[in-house]
Design a protein around this motif. Structure first.
Motif, short mmCIF file in Angstrom:
data_model
loop_
_atom_site.label_atom_id
_atom_site.label_comp_id
_atom_site.label_asym_id
_atom_site.label_seq_id
_atom_site.Cartn_x
_atom_site.Cartn_y
_atom_site.Cartn_z
N ILE A 244 -23.38 -6.94 -14.68
CA ILE A 244 -22.69 -6.89 -13.39
C ILE A 244 -23.60 -7.49 -12.33
O ILE A 244 -24.72 -7.01 -12.12
N GLY A 245 -23.14 -8.54 -11.67
CA GLY A 245 -23.93 -9.17 -10.63
C GLY A 245 -23.10 -9.52 -9.42
O GLY A 245 -21.88 -9.68 -9.51
N GLY A 246 -23.74 -9.65 -8.28
CA GLY A 246 -23.01 -10.00 -7.07
C GLY A 246 -22.43 -11.40 -7.12
O GLY A 246 -21.30 -11.63 -6.71
N VAL A 247 -23.21 -12.34 -7.64
CA VAL A 247 -22.76 -13.74 -7.72
C VAL A 247 -22.45 -14.14 -9.15
O VAL A 247 -21.40 -14.71 -9.44
N VAL A 248 -23.36 -13.86 -10.09
CA VAL A 248 -23.20 -14.17 -11.51
C VAL A 248 -23.39 -12.90 -12.32
O VAL A 248 -24.36 -12.17 -12.12
N GLY A 249 -22.46 -12.63 -13.25
CA GLY A 249 -22.59 -11.43 -14.08
C GLY A 249 -23.58 -11.61 -15.20
O GLY A 249 -24.55 -10.86 -15.33
N CYS A 250 -23.38 -12.62 -16.03
CA CYS A 250 -24.24 -12.89 -17.17
C CYS A 250 -24.47 -14.38 -17.29
O CYS A 250 -23.54 -15.17 -17.26
N ALA A 251 -25.75 -14.78 -17.42
CA ALA A 251 -26.11 -16.19 -17.62
C ALA A 251 -26.63 -16.35 -19.04
O ALA A 251 -27.59 -15.68 -19.44
N ARG A 252 -25.99 -17.21 -19.82
CA ARG A 252 -26.40 -17.42 -21.21
C ARG A 252 -26.29 -18.91 -21.52
O ARG A 252 -26.17 -19.73 -20.62
N GLY A 253 -26.39 -19.27 -22.79
CA GLY A 253 -26.24 -20.66 -23.19
C GLY A 253 -27.35 -21.10 -24.12
O GLY A 253 -28.17 -20.30 -24.57
N ASN A 254 -27.37 -22.39 -24.41
CA ASN A 254 -28.35 -22.94 -25.34
C ASN A 254 -29.54 -23.57 -24.63
O ASN A 254 -30.59 -23.75 -25.26
N LYS A 255 -29.39 -23.93 -23.36
CA LYS A 255 -30.47 -24.62 -22.66
C LYS A 255 -30.98 -23.82 -21.46
O LYS A 255 -32.03 -23.21 -21.53
N ALA A 256 -30.25 -23.83 -20.37
CA ALA A 256 -30.71 -23.11 -19.18
C ALA A 256 -29.60 -23.02 -18.15
O ALA A 256 -28.66 -23.82 -18.14
N ASN A 257 -29.70 -22.03 -17.28
CA ASN A 257 -28.83 -21.89 -16.12
C ASN A 257 -29.69 -21.92 -14.86
O ASN A 257 -30.84 -21.47 -14.87
N GLY A 279 -28.36 -7.63 -8.02
CA GLY A 279 -27.70 -8.00 -6.78
C GLY A 279 -27.09 -9.39 -6.83
O GLY A 279 -25.96 -9.60 -6.40
N VAL A 280 -27.83 -10.36 -7.36
CA VAL A 280 -27.33 -11.72 -7.45
C VAL A 280 -26.89 -12.05 -8.87
O VAL A 280 -25.78 -12.50 -9.10
N VAL A 281 -27.75 -11.81 -9.87
CA VAL A 281 -27.45 -12.04 -11.28
C VAL A 281 -27.62 -10.73 -12.04
O VAL A 281 -28.64 -10.06 -11.90
N GLY A 282 -26.62 -10.38 -12.85
CA GLY A 282 -26.71 -9.13 -13.60
C GLY A 282 -27.69 -9.20 -14.74
O GLY A 282 -28.58 -8.36 -14.87
N GLN A 283 -27.57 -10.23 -15.58
CA GLN A 283 -28.42 -10.34 -16.76
C GLN A 283 -28.40 -11.78 -17.26
O GLN A 283 -27.45 -12.51 -17.05
N TYR A 284 -29.48 -12.17 -17.91
CA TYR A 284 -29.46 -13.46 -18.60
C TYR A 284 -29.91 -13.24 -20.04
O TYR A 284 -30.72 -12.37 -20.33
N SER A 285 -29.35 -14.02 -20.93
CA SER A 285 -29.68 -13.91 -22.35
C SER A 285 -29.59 -15.28 -22.99
O SER A 285 -28.91 -16.17 -22.49
N GLY A 286 -30.28 -15.48 -24.09
CA GLY A 286 -30.27 -16.77 -24.76
C GLY A 286 -31.07 -17.77 -23.97
O GLY A 286 -32.30 -17.78 -24.01
N ALA A 287 -30.39 -18.63 -23.24
CA ALA A 287 -31.07 -19.63 -22.43
C ALA A 287 -31.83 -18.98 -21.28
O ALA A 287 -31.48 -17.89 -20.81
N SER A 288 -32.89 -19.63 -20.84
CA SER A 288 -33.65 -19.12 -19.70
C SER A 288 -32.89 -19.34 -18.41
O SER A 288 -31.96 -20.14 -18.33
N LEU A 289 -33.32 -18.64 -17.37
CA LEU A 289 -32.66 -18.69 -16.07
C LEU A 289 -33.66 -19.10 -15.00
O LEU A 289 -34.74 -18.53 -14.89
N ALA A 290 -33.28 -20.09 -14.19
CA ALA A 290 -34.03 -20.44 -13.00
C ALA A 290 -33.28 -19.90 -11.80
O ALA A 290 -32.23 -20.43 -11.44
N ALA A 291 -33.77 -18.80 -11.23
CA ALA A 291 -33.17 -18.21 -10.03
C ALA A 291 -34.10 -18.49 -8.86
O ALA A 291 -35.23 -18.00 -8.82
N ILE A 292 -33.64 -19.32 -7.93
CA ILE A 292 -34.51 -19.87 -6.90
C ILE A 292 -33.95 -19.58 -5.52
O ILE A 292 -32.77 -19.82 -5.25
N THR A 293 -34.78 -19.05 -4.65
CA THR A 293 -34.43 -18.72 -3.26
C THR A 293 -33.11 -17.97 -3.15
O THR A 293 -32.24 -18.32 -2.36
#
Length: 304
Positions: A244-257, A279-293
């Motif tokens: 559960i996220g304010g903007v993105v709930g779950c970030a996944r994939g094979n490369k990156a978000n 608050g912004v992203v609930g969780q990421y799995s699999g691919a890495s996440l770049a959360a910037i500013t």
């Protein structure tokens, strides 16, 4: 070039693409629903949209025709840009049909909100893949293969790797006002699930609830960019699932978000044992996440 001309006669919309037919819930006297303005850009408006004869409900019915063309006839709009030319009020629809319901009937083009707003979007029930768009997918962006290609401490952000021009599926420049949305899993206001998609400059307000994987802009991403988006909606998890996220709930994939310059101002309500909440992203799995500013000024509350 994809050519599409949709006309209405007696409440039935016929399309030159794949010979598909779209049945409208309400009849409308609009002579032409989608009028091609150039080789690539089609405006979501009645014919002669600048005419004083264009009514607010005409614009609404055009958007409904797009939703039914994608979800029921697999007209993907790949390679086509749909651009709003007027604000749209969807209050007359008690239960919106998402644009794209599954992988085989996904939206694959560009939707440019053009700085306009869509208000009073309502979705009820327990369906999955819920939002203005249920399922959006594009071709893989070959400009990066891992998160370090997007951002590194030494080089910073690589704008070239995540440029909008690298994506075939794009949702941008749209405000959703006063949404009322409930569903099962993968519940978003803007998009239920997006793969290889570029989403930017979108805002959401209202109320959203579901059973897991819930957010305002996009509930689940796979190798996507989400940029310059704002959530002011309240989000509630009514199930036992999480992400559960304010903007993105779950970030996944094979490369990156990449989630860049996004902000949550809404309240998020979850159960005591819910996991993957942010608050912004609930969780990421699999691919890495770049959360910037990204920033969160909203509250996360535990339901009693």
């Amino acid at each position: 070039m994809t050519k599409l001309l949709v006309t209405v006669s007696g409440g039935t919309v016929s399309s030159s693409v794949r010979g598909g037919l779209v049945r409208l819930e309400e009849k409308s006297p609009v002579a032409s629903y989608l009028k091609e303005k150039s080789e690539e850009v089609m405006f979501i408006s009645p014919a002669n949209y600048s005419s004083e004869n264009a009514r607010p409900e005409d614009y609404r019915d055009v958007l409904k025709a797009v939703a039914e063309a994608v979800s029921y006839n697999a007209i993907t709009f790949g390679g086509v840009t749909l651009k709003l030319v007027n604000d749209i009020d969807l209050s007359s629809y008690s239960n919106w049909t998402p644009i794209g319901k599954k992988d085989s009937t996904a939206f694959e083009g560009t939707f440019d909100g053009n700085g306009k707003s869509i208000s009073n979007l309502k979705i009820t029930g327990s369906a999955n893949y819920v939002g203005l768009f249920g399922y959006v997918k594009g071709a893989a962006n070959s400009s990066f293969s891992q998160v370090s290609d997007i951002w590194s401490e030494s080089n910073g952000l690589s704008e070239s790797a995540i440029a909008e021009s690298n994506y075939t599926a794009v949702i941008k420049n749209l405000t959703l006002k006063d949404v009322t949305i409930s569903g099962g899993e993968r519940v978003g206001a803007l998009v239920g699930i997006a793969t290889d998609t570029y989403i930017s400059d979108c805002k959401v307000s209202g109320t959203i609830s579901g059973q897991g994987k819930i957010a305002s802009v996009v509930s689940e991403t796979a190798d996507c960019v989400v940029r310059n988006c704002l959530n002011k909606a309240s989000i509630t998890n009514d199930g036992s699932d999480y992400n559960i996220g304010g903007v993105v709930g779950c970030a996944r994939g094979n490369k990156a978000n990449a989630v860049i310059n996004c902000r949550n101002e809404g309240t998020i309500r979850v159960g005591l044992e819910d996991g993957g909440v942010g608050g912004v992203v609930g969780q990421y799995s699999g691919a890495s996440l770049a959360a910037i500013t990204c920033t969160n000024t909203g509250s996360i509350e535990v339901k009693s």
